[in-house]
Design a protein around this motif. Sequence first.
Motif, short mmCIF file in Angstrom:
data_model
loop_
_atom_site.label_atom_id
_atom_site.label_comp_id
_atom_site.label_asym_id
_atom_site.label_seq_id
_atom_site.Cartn_x
_atom_site.Cartn_y
_atom_site.Cartn_z
N GLY A 70 42.00 51.06 35.76
CA GLY A 70 43.18 51.69 36.45
C GLY A 70 42.65 52.94 37.12
N VAL A 71 42.11 53.71 37.79
CA VAL A 71 42.13 54.46 38.63
C VAL A 71 41.59 53.67 39.77
CG1 VAL A 71 40.57 56.54 39.01
CG2 VAL A 71 41.25 56.21 36.92
N LEU A 72 41.04 54.35 41.22
CA LEU A 72 41.74 54.12 42.22
C LEU A 72 41.03 55.21 43.46
CD1 LEU A 72 44.17 51.14 44.01
CD2 LEU A 72 41.23 51.01 43.19
N ASN A 73 39.63 55.71 43.57
CA ASN A 73 39.83 57.07 44.73
C ASN A 73 39.66 57.11 46.07
OD1 ASN A 73 37.09 55.86 44.71
ND2 ASN A 73 36.26 57.51 42.87
N ALA A 74 39.60 57.58 46.28
CA ALA A 74 40.36 57.07 48.19
C ALA A 74 38.36 56.35 49.08
CB ALA A 74 39.63 58.42 49.05
N GLU A 75 38.21 56.17 48.29
CA GLU A 75 36.97 55.83 48.84
C GLU A 75 37.02 54.16 47.91
OE1 GLU A 75 35.59 58.04 47.14
OE2 GLU A 75 35.27 60.11 48.85
N ASN A 76 38.06 53.87 47.46
CA ASN A 76 38.02 52.20 47.52
C ASN A 76 39.50 51.78 48.46
OD1 ASN A 76 35.92 52.79 45.38
ND2 ASN A 76 37.42 53.37 43.25
N ASP A 77 40.08 52.30 49.04
CA ASP A 77 41.42 52.23 48.81
C ASP A 77 41.50 53.12 50.00
OD1 ASP A 77 43.76 51.36 49.59
OD2 ASP A 77 44.39 51.13 47.87
N SER A 78 41.58 51.66 51.36
CA SER A 78 42.30 52.43 52.69
C SER A 78 43.10 53.35 52.41
CB SER A 78 41.90 50.97 53.90
OG SER A 78 42.98 50.43 53.26
N GLN A 79 43.71 52.35 52.28
CA GLN A 79 45.99 53.88 52.04
C GLN A 79 45.43 54.87 51.43
OE1 GLN A 79 47.87 50.48 49.52
NE2 GLN A 79 49.17 49.77 51.70
N LEU A 80 44.85 55.02 50.54
CA LEU A 80 44.49 56.07 49.92
C LEU A 80 43.74 57.26 50.83
CD1 LEU A 80 44.07 55.73 46.14
CD2 LEU A 80 45.90 56.26 47.18
N THR A 81 42.73 56.84 52.15
CA THR A 81 41.75 57.10 52.77
C THR A 81 43.46 57.37 53.49
OG1 THR A 81 39.70 56.05 52.11
CG2 THR A 81 39.97 56.82 54.44
N ASP A 82 44.40 56.94 54.55
CA ASP A 82 44.83 57.40 55.49
C ASP A 82 45.55 58.11 54.58
OD1 ASP A 82 43.44 54.85 56.59
OD2 ASP A 82 45.75 53.56 56.62
N LEU A 83 45.89 58.13 53.62
CA LEU A 83 47.02 59.08 53.35
C LEU A 83 46.39 60.86 52.89
CD1 LEU A 83 49.61 60.08 51.72
CD2 LEU A 83 48.44 59.31 49.22
N LYS A 84 45.11 60.20 52.24
CA LYS A 84 44.27 61.41 52.36
C LYS A 84 43.46 62.52 53.98
CE LYS A 84 39.42 63.14 51.35
NZ LYS A 84 37.93 62.87 50.83
N ASP A 85 43.60 61.72 54.87
CA ASP A 85 43.83 61.64 56.41
C ASP A 85 45.40 62.26 56.91
OD1 ASP A 85 40.96 61.08 56.09
OD2 ASP A 85 41.83 58.38 56.92
#
Length: 166
Positions: free
Chosen positions: A28-43
């Motif tokens: 139920g929880v993903l953080n930026a390290e687990n998901d390349s889309q979240l990493t891109d969004l963070k950037d």
Amino acid sequence: MFLSFFKKSKSIISGLGSESISEATVPGVLNAENDSQLTDLKDSIYDFIRNIRDPEKPATLEDLHVVSEDCVQISKLMDSNAVYVRIEFNPTVPHCSLATLIGLCIRVKLLRNLTERYKLDIYIKKGAHSTEDEINKQINDKERIAAAMENPNLRELVEGCIREEE
């Protein structure tokens, strides 16, 4: 709450041959390290806020070390398309009179540029400002943000800070 449930259930699950459960693998929880889309969004989020100009000085928030890549935290619930964005910024001095304005600039810049469904929280880093609790409350109150942006002088100041340089 879910984490404690999973930790208590660890022994039962491990008897079934499952791997151990940690905070990083809670469903139920993903953080930026687990998901390349979240990493891109963070950037992308960092790229939006780093070039905001300081209201007093001829420099950006990045130049003044008010924001850094580490100040952006992203998480996502797997059951939802919504993203949780938390920004922590560090005012230049503990009594910075423009910390609320900086928070307002960050919020307005992201409101105008993010296309994903998200919840945005903006905070001053713990211990970095003498009135951080009051400022955190102001910059996370939608009604206060709307009222502030109705003030033409304040709106002009925010627009000047968030305007992209040509």
